[in-house]
Design an enzyme around this catalytic site. Sequence first.
Site, PDB file in Angstrom:
ATOM      1  N   ASP A  37       0.035   3.812   1.308  1.00 20.97           N
ATOM      2  CA  ASP A  37      -0.238   4.495   2.582  1.00 20.97           C
ATOM      3  C   ASP A  37       0.744   4.111   3.693  1.00 20.97           C
ATOM      4  OD1 ASP A  37      -2.356   5.496   1.224  1.00 20.97           O
ATOM      5  OD2 ASP A  37      -3.911   4.774   2.577  1.00 20.97           O
ATOM      6  N   THR A  73       0.857  -1.196   0.000  1.00 22.11           N
ATOM      7  CA  THR A  73       0.000   0.000   0.000  1.00 22.11           C
ATOM      8  C   THR A  73       0.889   1.241   0.000  1.00 22.11           C
ATOM      9  OG1 THR A  73      -1.495   1.423   1.268  1.00 22.11           O
ATOM     10  CG2 THR A  73      -0.287  -0.196   2.543  1.00 22.11           C
TER      11      THR A  73
HETATM   12  O1  F6P Z   1      -5.356   2.441   0.072  1.00 24.22           O
HETATM   13  C1  F6P Z   1      -4.591   3.188  -0.788  1.00 24.22           C
HETATM   14  C2  F6P Z   1      -5.347   4.387  -1.293  1.00 24.22           C
HETATM   15  O2  F6P Z   1      -4.517   4.978  -2.244  1.00 24.22           O
HETATM   16  C3  F6P Z   1      -5.775   5.381  -0.208  1.00 24.22           C
HETATM   17  O3  F6P Z   1      -4.779   6.278   0.142  1.00 24.22           O
HETATM   18  C4  F6P Z   1      -6.944   6.070  -0.875  1.00 24.22           C
HETATM   19  O4  F6P Z   1      -7.842   6.578   0.075  1.00 24.22           O
HETATM   20  C5  F6P Z   1      -7.569   4.991  -1.670  1.00 24.22           C
HETATM   21  O5  F6P Z   1      -6.561   4.036  -1.935  1.00 24.22           O
HETATM   22  C6  F6P Z   1      -8.196   5.489  -2.959  1.00 24.22           C
HETATM   23  O6  F6P Z   1      -8.820   4.436  -3.565  1.00 24.22           O
HETATM   24  P1  F6P Z   1      -9.489   4.426  -5.002  1.00 24.22           P
HETATM   25  O7  F6P Z   1      -8.421   4.130  -5.990  1.00 24.22           O
HETATM   26  O8  F6P Z   1     -10.493   3.342  -4.936  1.00 24.22           O
HETATM   27  O9  F6P Z   1     -10.068   5.796  -5.220  1.00 24.22           O
END
Ligand code: F6P
Length: 343
Positions: A128, A126
């Site tokens: 994050d 991730t």
């Molecule tokens: O979990 C990783 C992440 O990049 C988060 O930081 C973010 O909130 C989310 O995914 C965004 O997800 P999506 O690609 O579904 O908009």
Amino acid sequence: MRIGVLTGGGDCPGLNAVIRAIVRKGIDVYGHSIVGFNDGWRGPLENAFSELTVESTRGILPRGGTILRSSRTNPLKREDGPALIADNMEALHLHGLIAIGGEDTLGAAARLHADHGVAIVGVPKTIDNDLGGTDMTFGFDTAVQVATEAIDRLHTTAESHNRVMIVEVMGRHAGWIALHSGLAGGADVILVPERPFDVGEVCRHIERRHSRGRFFSIVVVSEGAVPREGTMEVQGGATDEFGHERLGGIGQRLEREIEERTGFETRATVLGHVQRGGTPTAFDRVLATRLGVAAIDAANDGRWGTMPALKGTTIQLVPLGEAVKELRTVPDEEYEVAEVFFG
Ligand code: F6P
């Protein structure tokens, strides 16, 4: 052996490096065959797959995204999900599955293993950087690099126009990207989900800079940052299959609030998925490769229900459940380093 691989949740630079490592060591060293499932958990639920070979995975080391594609499908939301996955794995003569993902994908993997006996090895990913079971996830370094470059660019235009620039970065529960890119980019205020903020205090930092002759400011904010209760209006959004709200928008709300309160011209930039795209840094390629090799080693040894993790500088196998037991959030002492440079 025959091993399946899938990538679930938000994509992340380095996923292809993991897939390549699993295939190379799995086929060339162990003589196994590797099946790639499409679109995260949707692949083993719907039996959507292709055979992966050394040839079909050539040249993907520096490529962002995932050649297997990804989705936020939750297999435990389908009543017959675990049984469907077990049946499809049996039909494909798979001995086990390597699931590469974050808290949601690995949370589902841990339950499929513990409650339904599915043979699974996890790989943590991730941008994050918030998985408890590992000291660091691949993808994070690349995201920080992208955000830092953006902050550097915003600095020069902020200074030219005497503006306050808000940079909204990703980070749902943890402020690692904001903290590291903000530190590296010399941000004047950094707002993270771990510490609800008071917008009045943010404005005071900016006003202090002005009083000292610095007429521009950079504020880095995690998308998951929230105002302290009663200090600013908050909004909710739609949720995904894992119950997570779609984030984004705190930058724009801060833009309005700061401009109104200080009278300084303010602009917000949302970096969004730019942080997740493109080629991984060398650090992420190496970490992803080490984890991929460790994952196929674990599968070869039948160490199901585990996950290779970075512990210090070494890769160690930890129980899969560990990965999702706790989130790794920004500790106070790291945030306090950034605070030295506020205002
Ligand atoms: O979990 C990783 C992440 O990049 C988060 O930081 C973010 O909130 C989310 O995914 C965004 O997800 P999506 O690609 O579904 O908009």
